[in-house]
Design a protein around this motif. Structure first.
Motif, PDB file in Angstrom:
ATOM      1  N   LEU A 200      -1.733  -3.009  -5.741  1.00 39.71           N
ATOM      2  CA  LEU A 200      -0.390  -2.717  -6.041  1.00 39.71           C
ATOM      3  C   LEU A 200      -0.226  -2.004  -7.561  1.00 39.71           C
ATOM      4  O   LEU A 200      -0.979  -2.205  -8.572  1.00 39.71           O
ATOM      5  N   LEU A 201       0.438  -0.925  -7.513  1.00 40.98           N
ATOM      6  CA  LEU A 201       0.971  -0.025  -8.688  1.00 40.98           C
ATOM      7  C   LEU A 201       2.375  -0.520  -9.433  1.00 40.98           C
ATOM      8  O   LEU A 201       3.306  -0.203  -8.428  1.00 40.98           O
ATOM      9  N   ILE A 202       2.417  -0.793 -10.198  1.00 41.22           N
ATOM     10  CA  ILE A 202       3.766  -0.975 -10.936  1.00 41.22           C
ATOM     11  C   ILE A 202       3.982   0.200 -12.075  1.00 41.22           C
ATOM     12  O   ILE A 202       3.680   0.321 -13.135  1.00 41.22           O
ATOM     13  N   ALA A 203       5.039   0.952 -11.757  1.00 39.50           N
ATOM     14  CA  ALA A 203       5.452   1.966 -12.577  1.00 39.50           C
ATOM     15  C   ALA A 203       6.525   1.436 -13.819  1.00 39.50           C
ATOM     16  O   ALA A 203       7.589   0.973 -13.309  1.00 39.50           O
ATOM     17  N   LEU A 204       6.192   1.444 -14.991  1.00 34.25           N
ATOM     18  CA  LEU A 204       6.938   0.885 -15.868  1.00 34.25           C
ATOM     19  C   LEU A 204       7.734   2.187 -16.644  1.00 34.25           C
ATOM     20  O   LEU A 204       7.388   2.760 -17.366  1.00 34.25           O
ATOM     21  N   ALA A 221      18.144   3.681  -8.804  1.00 31.44           N
ATOM     22  CA  ALA A 221      18.037   3.986  -7.249  1.00 31.44           C
ATOM     23  C   ALA A 221      16.464   3.447  -6.585  1.00 31.44           C
ATOM     24  O   ALA A 221      16.692   3.280  -5.360  1.00 31.44           O
ATOM     25  N   ALA A 222      15.609   3.639  -7.528  1.00 31.83           N
ATOM     26  CA  ALA A 222      14.210   3.405  -7.060  1.00 31.83           C
ATOM     27  C   ALA A 222      13.948   1.756  -6.830  1.00 31.83           C
ATOM     28  O   ALA A 222      13.036   1.463  -6.128  1.00 31.83           O
ATOM     29  N   ARG A 223      14.704   1.163  -7.702  1.00 36.10           N
ATOM     30  CA  ARG A 223      14.725  -0.321  -7.686  1.00 36.10           C
ATOM     31  C   ARG A 223      14.472  -0.869  -6.435  1.00 36.10           C
ATOM     32  O   ARG A 223      15.383  -0.758  -5.548  1.00 36.10           O
ATOM     33  N   GLY A 224      13.807  -1.886  -6.139  1.00 36.72           N
ATOM     34  CA  GLY A 224      13.659  -2.847  -4.900  1.00 36.72           C
ATOM     35  C   GLY A 224      13.216  -2.133  -3.663  1.00 36.72           C
ATOM     36  O   GLY A 224      13.503  -2.654  -2.553  1.00 36.72           O
ATOM     37  N   LYS A 225      12.464  -0.956  -3.952  1.00 38.85           N
ATOM     38  CA  LYS A 225      12.226  -0.225  -2.800  1.00 38.85           C
ATOM     39  C   LYS A 225      10.589  -0.026  -2.658  1.00 38.85           C
ATOM     40  O   LYS A 225       9.989  -0.285  -3.958  1.00 38.85           O
ATOM     41  N   ARG A 226       9.704   0.039  -1.907  1.00 34.26           N
ATOM     42  CA  ARG A 226       8.412   0.066  -1.496  1.00 34.26           C
ATOM     43  C   ARG A 226       7.978   1.559  -1.462  1.00 34.26           C
ATOM     44  O   ARG A 226       8.374   2.277  -0.471  1.00 34.26           O
ATOM     45  N   PHE A 227       7.403   2.330  -2.488  1.00 28.56           N
ATOM     46  CA  PHE A 227       7.065   3.691  -2.143  1.00 28.56           C
ATOM     47  C   PHE A 227       5.393   3.480  -2.215  1.00 28.56           C
ATOM     48  O   PHE A 227       4.730   2.300  -2.180  1.00 28.56           O
ATOM     49  N   GLU A 228       4.813   4.630  -1.845  1.00 30.99           N
ATOM     50  CA  GLU A 228       3.140   4.804  -1.793  1.00 30.99           C
ATOM     51  C   GLU A 228       2.723   5.825  -2.164  1.00 30.99           C
ATOM     52  O   GLU A 228       3.180   6.776  -2.427  1.00 30.99           O
ATOM     53  N   ARG A 229       1.389   5.651  -2.837  1.00 32.95           N
ATOM     54  CA  ARG A 229       0.678   6.539  -3.373  1.00 32.95           C
ATOM     55  C   ARG A 229      -0.710   6.487  -2.626  1.00 32.95           C
ATOM     56  O   ARG A 229      -1.421   5.539  -3.112  1.00 32.95           O
ATOM     57  N   SER A 230      -1.045   7.366  -2.014  1.00 35.76           N
ATOM     58  CA  SER A 230      -2.408   7.298  -1.289  1.00 35.76           C
ATOM     59  C   SER A 230      -2.811   6.008  -0.618  1.00 35.76           C
ATOM     60  O   SER A 230      -3.726   5.465  -1.042  1.00 35.76           O
ATOM     61  N   GLY A 231      -1.585   5.447   0.069  1.00 35.31           N
ATOM     62  CA  GLY A 231      -1.874   4.287   0.642  1.00 35.31           C
ATOM     63  C   GLY A 231      -1.610   3.034  -0.127  1.00 35.31           C
ATOM     64  O   GLY A 231      -1.567   2.078   0.289  1.00 35.31           O
ATOM     65  N   ILE A 232      -1.417   3.080  -1.570  1.00 35.49           N
ATOM     66  CA  ILE A 232      -1.285   1.908  -2.508  1.00 35.49           C
ATOM     67  C   ILE A 232       0.115   1.799  -2.610  1.00 35.49           C
ATOM     68  O   ILE A 232       1.128   2.736  -3.172  1.00 35.49           O
ATOM     69  N   PRO A 233       0.711   0.523  -2.463  1.00 28.13           N
ATOM     70  CA  PRO A 233       2.224   0.281  -2.898  1.00 28.13           C
ATOM     71  C   PRO A 233       2.433   0.725  -4.105  1.00 28.13           C
ATOM     72  O   PRO A 233       1.878   0.257  -5.051  1.00 28.13           O
ATOM     73  N   VAL A 234       3.731   1.120  -4.339  1.00 29.54           N
ATOM     74  CA  VAL A 234       4.130   1.440  -5.659  1.00 29.54           C
ATOM     75  C   VAL A 234       5.562   0.869  -5.856  1.00 29.54           C
ATOM     76  O   VAL A 234       6.331   1.067  -5.040  1.00 29.54           O
ATOM     77  N   ILE A 235       5.846   0.066  -6.742  1.00 28.64           N
ATOM     78  CA  ILE A 235       7.214  -0.362  -7.093  1.00 28.64           C
ATOM     79  C   ILE A 235       7.691   0.191  -8.564  1.00 28.64           C
ATOM     80  O   ILE A 235       6.702   0.458  -9.448  1.00 28.64           O
ATOM     81  N   ASP A 256      12.564  -7.150  -9.643  1.00 29.68           N
ATOM     82  CA  ASP A 256      11.368  -6.296  -9.588  1.00 29.68           C
ATOM     83  C   ASP A 256      10.228  -6.833  -9.385  1.00 29.68           C
ATOM     84  O   ASP A 256       9.269  -6.751  -8.481  1.00 29.68           O
ATOM     85  N   LEU A 257       9.631  -7.985 -10.377  1.00 29.19           N
ATOM     86  CA  LEU A 257       8.546  -8.468 -10.409  1.00 29.19           C
ATOM     87  C   LEU A 257       8.376  -9.558  -9.410  1.00 29.19           C
ATOM     88  O   LEU A 257       7.294  -9.711  -8.912  1.00 29.19           O
ATOM     89  N   CYS A 258       9.191 -10.329  -8.941  1.00 24.69           N
ATOM     90  CA  CYS A 258       9.153 -11.058  -7.816  1.00 24.69           C
ATOM     91  C   CYS A 258       9.061 -10.345  -6.487  1.00 24.69           C
ATOM     92  O   CYS A 258       8.261 -10.936  -5.700  1.00 24.69           O
ATOM     93  N   PHE A 259       9.766  -9.080  -6.320  1.00 20.23           N
ATOM     94  CA  PHE A 259       9.440  -8.346  -5.138  1.00 20.23           C
ATOM     95  C   PHE A 259       7.941  -7.789  -5.171  1.00 20.23           C
ATOM     96  O   PHE A 259       7.224  -7.802  -4.266  1.00 20.23           O
ATOM     97  N   ALA A 260       7.341  -7.493  -6.309  1.00 20.26           N
ATOM     98  CA  ALA A 260       6.067  -7.260  -6.412  1.00 20.26           C
ATOM     99  C   ALA A 260       5.150  -8.192  -6.126  1.00 20.26           C
ATOM    100  O   ALA A 260       4.032  -8.203  -5.365  1.00 20.26           O
TER     101      ALA A 260
END
Length: 268
Positions: A200-204, A221-235, A256-260
């Motif tokens: 998992l990648l977490i963008a601070l 707008a991006a909080r609480g959503k699952r994004f991806e970067r080259s197959g790795i989930p990003v929050i 957000d951390l609980c979601f992660a």
């Protein structure tokens, strides 16, 4: 400097070691080519002591074709070489890098810290004053808050956690890194992610989110959503420095951390 490291830096364009073609050969000025090869951004010319001075930047229509082609080839070569580096080569290259103006005011480059086989990877914006002095990301007040956030997840710095920044040198006065500065460090962050292979990648913060996702991002707008970067989930969540200024949003960051944590558990 050993010959192997010398050769790597020379090929990547981090040292002005190539023979410059004349303006007649390139269609551009020798100063333009020298700036491109030395890693300085457009409009920066090296002084005799290695510093830089601001000069007039030509418009796109006035830019010599030779200078832009040289700059493009340097960027491409740098990316391809960094993508093949091991940890030792990567660390050495980051600390020797002079690809943008941030190197001029730094005490030292700040690469990253933590477990190099971590499931969790946190990416921030750039080093602050304390990080610049100590050579480690997130060691000031924001770093202490990040440690508390990790502890709330039963995590600890250096154990199943790797921490890095989008840019490796401190921007003056802790300003937001500029696009050219982020681009100069992009290959380094790409390689760190490839070597760690996190779950998992977490963008601070917004700059880190934009770097990881390659587009404009609104934290709200991006909080609480699952994004991806080259197959790795990003929050995406707030930067700890923002939370110090806006403590009422700490609850949102905890969400957000609980979601992660759920995403990592599902991936395991």
């Amino acid at each position: 400097m050993n010959s192997r490291r010398f050769a790597i830096l020379r090929e990547m364009g981090f040292a002005p070691l190539w023979r410059l073609r004349t303006s007649a050969e390139t269609g551009g000025s020798e100063a333009d080519a020298n700036a491109a090869i030395s890693g300085l951004p457009p409009g920066e010319a090296p002084e005799a002591d290695g510093s830089s001075q601001r000069v007039l930047t030509p418009t796109h229509a006035d830019t010599p074709a030779g200078s832009s082609s040289v700059a493009t080839s340097v960027r491409a070569m740098s990316t391809s070489h960094v993508a093949a580096m091991d940890w030792q080569e990567l660390e050495e290259t980051i600390h020797a890098c002079r690809s943008c103006v941030l190197c001029e005011k730094r005490t030292q480059a700040v690469s990253g810290v933590g477990d190099r086989e971590a499931r969790w990877m946190f990416v921030g914006e750039g080093p602050g004053a304390e990080e610049d002095r100590r050579g480690e990301p997130f060691v000031g007040q924001a770093g202490r808050l990040l440690d508390h956030m990790l502890a709330a997840l039963d995590l600890k710095r250096g154990e199943d956690v790797y921490i890095a920044n989008a840019v490796k040198c401190r921007p003056p006065h802790n300003r937001t890194p500029e696009a050219a500065e982020i681009a100069a460090c992009a290959a380094f962050l790409d390689r760190q992610i490839a070597l760690v292979r996190p779950r998992l990648l977490i963008a601070l913060g917004r700059p880190a989110a934009q770097v990881l996702l390659g587009r404009e991002i609104s934290i709200g707008a991006a909080r609480g959503k699952r994004f991806e970067r080259s197959g790795i989930p990003v929050i995406v969540t707030y930067h700890p420095a923002y939370l110090l200024r806006n403590p009422l949003d700490k609850g949102k960051a905890w969400e957000d951390l609980c979601f992660a944590r759920r995403l990592v558990a599902e991936g395991a």
